[in-house]
Design a protein around this motif. Structure first.
Motif, short mmCIF file in Angstrom:
data_model
loop_
_atom_site.label_atom_id
_atom_site.label_comp_id
_atom_site.label_asym_id
_atom_site.label_seq_id
_atom_site.Cartn_x
_atom_site.Cartn_y
_atom_site.Cartn_z
N TYR A 188 0.98 -1.08 -0.24
CA TYR A 188 -0.13 0.11 -0.06
C TYR A 188 0.86 1.29 -0.05
O TYR A 188 2.05 1.00 0.11
N TYR A 189 0.27 2.36 0.12
CA TYR A 189 1.03 3.68 -0.15
C TYR A 189 1.75 3.92 1.11
O TYR A 189 1.24 3.31 2.24
N SER A 222 1.01 1.18 6.62
CA SER A 222 0.48 1.23 5.38
C SER A 222 -0.88 0.65 5.29
O SER A 222 -1.79 1.15 4.68
N ASP A 226 -4.75 2.56 4.66
CA ASP A 226 -5.22 2.38 3.57
C ASP A 226 -6.42 1.89 4.04
O ASP A 226 -7.49 2.11 3.15
N LYS A 380 -0.33 13.10 2.84
CA LYS A 380 -0.32 13.24 1.46
C LYS A 380 -0.56 14.89 1.19
O LYS A 380 -1.57 15.12 -0.06
#
Ligand SMILES: C[S@@+](CC[C@H](N)C(=O)[O-])C[C@H]1O[C@@H](n2cnc3c(N)ncnc32)[C@H](O)[C@@H]1O
Length: 562
Positions: A188-189, A222, A226, A380
């Motif tokens: 995941y990110y 992550s 997510d 982000k």
């Protein structure tokens, strides 16, 4: 004194004759900050100001319905205190995390709904994350809580057997499990950006945010983020992200080991007790560090924040967020803007604001955006580094003292423009650097701001000052100016103490007799407060030189040479 009893040794500060006048008249110039509990303990931020002092200033200089502006609102204490006292508030900060924290702090949200969504999250990810920390002992399986690493080698494992804490050596299986995770296989990110190079906060440009985490904790984080991003209700989703950023530092390799002599609880290993440190400031990864179970970090923070939110739920306060200034003239009561203050203030009409209370960035003490890189990148958020007001030692940024003065002076000018006549501007300030003070004074001299009051802000022994105090100044100053319709008052003057050495001796003698000497910060406090109120200022470096040549120092206190 506001809030807490004053500690012994500070009584000499009360002997100052204070500036007289209304409403700034106040017989007691020294404010003691209360510690950061409840909503103010939910999330870390640097240089947080004590809420009781902020509240006192708001009450003193405004009335219900007035508009209070904080152009550098940080973690938003001035926003909550304005709202709780029925004022309207404008909070500006260039740091997306600052506005995020502020919004989460004031947000009204049903704690019942939060508990339901937390339950869903727990059901979906807790066991999966627990499997990352599996500890097999014989036929039994446990979940590891803490893993000690020394220079990249796993040296110790902590887990719980029912309620007993076990401390054990790692087995081959434990080592194999820990090394089965890898940065390039995280599905995941996770943030991949590099740091700015800055030795002051222990960052190197070749390192990344993810280097702060073990691959195992990175994968757990992550996965958690997510899943949080799938939460439909935006308020709940943001709240859970808030719990995430509040706990992410504790899930990093920055958690150091505190060694104490004595036995540990549970099965002990040696006679050295190892306690868990915490992420404080900067990005220092110690050679020996803890890797803490990500779910436990998150759940502990969630429970603490939920408790604070439950208390807040019982508080009857109005929250009606505006999107533009004009809406504050109606029923809306708070406007939060994530953008540079030098730009946002331009959008506020002339003479439309009742009070400005702020704690601006203090020179090179805290590069806020660099310090918040970890939070902003997990969230982000896009970050405007260009327009930050800061002196950064990073060569990757063009943030020198000239840029700092230029932008900060611009903000002061805008503050003067938006403030109503005969209204007040309280500025929290702390610097040991002569030039920073001189810039402040020269800048104020150019504006119609008359200095009306100088007060000091002390932090209680119990409060966690999330700040690196300068060598000598343990307190902050709060300077309150009044916007005068015309310049019918004298400028503040920069004077030389060398020519008035007797002044320092007299002031010192008057205060030090009963307590057998003064600490550097106490002397500087006395001088800054006393002189500023006479409309004068001096170079702090000069005082330090005089102290070194004319005074002697013992047990941290200065005494006059006989
Ligand atoms: C000393 S801190 C304020 C801390 C705050 N008093 C608190 O209790 O949390 C200064 C703040 O100024 C912000 N800042 C720096 N440059 C800025 C700019 N150009 N415009 C708005 N905010 C800025 C930083 O992000 C930081 O949050």
């Amino acid at each position: 004194m506001i809030g807490e009893p004053e500690p012994e040794g500070d009584s000499m500060l009360e002997q100052l004759t204070l500036y007289e006048g209304k409403p700034e008249d106040n017989p007691n110039p020294n404010h003691m900050g209360e510690s950061y509990t409840g909503i103010y303990g939910m999330h870390k931020y640097w240089s947080k100001k004590p809420y009781n002092i902020i509240r006192d200033f708001i009450l003193r200089y405004t009335k219900p319905g007035d508009i209070v502006v904080d152009p550098f609102c940080g973690s938003g204490i001035s926003m909550t205190e304005s709202i709780f006292t029925m004022r309207k508030a404008i909070g500006i900060d260039i740091n997306p995390s600052a506005i995020f924290i502020t919004r989460q702090m004031i947000n009204r949200i049903s704690t019942r709904l939060l508990q339901v969504e937390f339950g869903n999250l727990e059901r979906d990810v807790k066991d999966r994350i627990a499997s990352f920390y599996k500890v097999k002992r014989g036929a039994k399986e446990f979940v590891g809580t803490h893993f000690l690493w020394e220079n990249g080698t796993l040296t110790e494992i902590w887990y719980k057997n029912k309620r007993t804490k076990i401390i054990d050596d790692p087995t081959d299986d434990d080592i194999r499990l820990a090394s089965s995770f890898s940065y390039d296989r995280v599905p995941y990110y996770y943030p991949k950006n590099n740091f700015f190079h800055n030795s002051r906060i222990n960052t190197r440009r070749e390192n990344h945010i993810y280097d702060l985490f073990t691959p195992r904790n990175l994968e757990a984080l992550s996965l958690l983020m997510d899943r949080i991003e799938t939460v439909k209700n935006e308020d709940v989703r943001e709240f859970l992200k808030f719990c995430f950023t509040a706990s992410v530092g504790q899930a990093s390799k920055m958690v150091f080991v505190v060694k104490k002599r004595g036995k540990c609880g549970g099965k002990s290993k040696g006679s050295e007790k190892k306690e868990i440190g915490s992420w404080v400031i900067g990005y220092w990864v110690p050679e020996e560090n803890f890797e803490i179970n990500v779910w436990n970090c998150f759940e502990n923070k969630y429970r603490k924040i939920l408790k604070a939110k439950k208390n807040l739920e019982k508080t009857d306060y109005l929250l009606n967020e505006a999107e533009i200034f004009d809406e504050l003239r109606g029923s809306k009561n708070v406007l939060l803007i994530n953008a540079p203050a030098q730009k946002v203030l331009k959008t506020i009409p002339d003479e439309s604001v009742d009070y400005v209370l702020t704690d601006p960035p203090h020179g090179n003490r805290q590069p806020y955006l660099e310090l918040s890189l970890m939070w902003n990148s997990w969230l982000k958020k896009e970050v405007n580094y260009e327009e930050e007001i800061v002196i950064s030692e990073s060569k990757d940024r063009n943030k020198d003292i000239h840029n700092y003065y230029e932008l900060l002076n611009h903000v002061f000018k805008e503050i003067e423009r938006i403030l109503k006549f005969d209204h007040y501007f309280s500025l929290m300030f702390n610097s040991l650097d002569d030039d920073t003070w001189i810039n402040l004074i020269t800048s104020m001299n150019k504006l119609n701001f008359e200095l009306k009051k100088v007060e000091t802000l002390e932090y209680s022994a119990h409060s966690v000052v999330q700040d690196t105090r300068g060598a000598g100044l343990k307190t902050d100053f709060i300077l309150t100016f009044r916007k005068s319709p015309e310049k019918g008052f004298e400028d503040l003057k920069i004077t030389s103490l060398r020519e008035n050495e007797h002044y320092l001796t007299e002031l010192f003698n008057g205060c030090s007799n009963e307590c057998n000497g003064l600490e550097t910060y106490q002397i500087l406090n006395l001088l800054v407060s006393d002189l500023l109120q006479q409309g004068k200022f001096f170079r702090l470096s000069e005082v330090l030189n005089i102290l070194r040549t004319t005074f002697k120092r013992g047990e941290n206190k200065w005494k006059k040479l006989v």
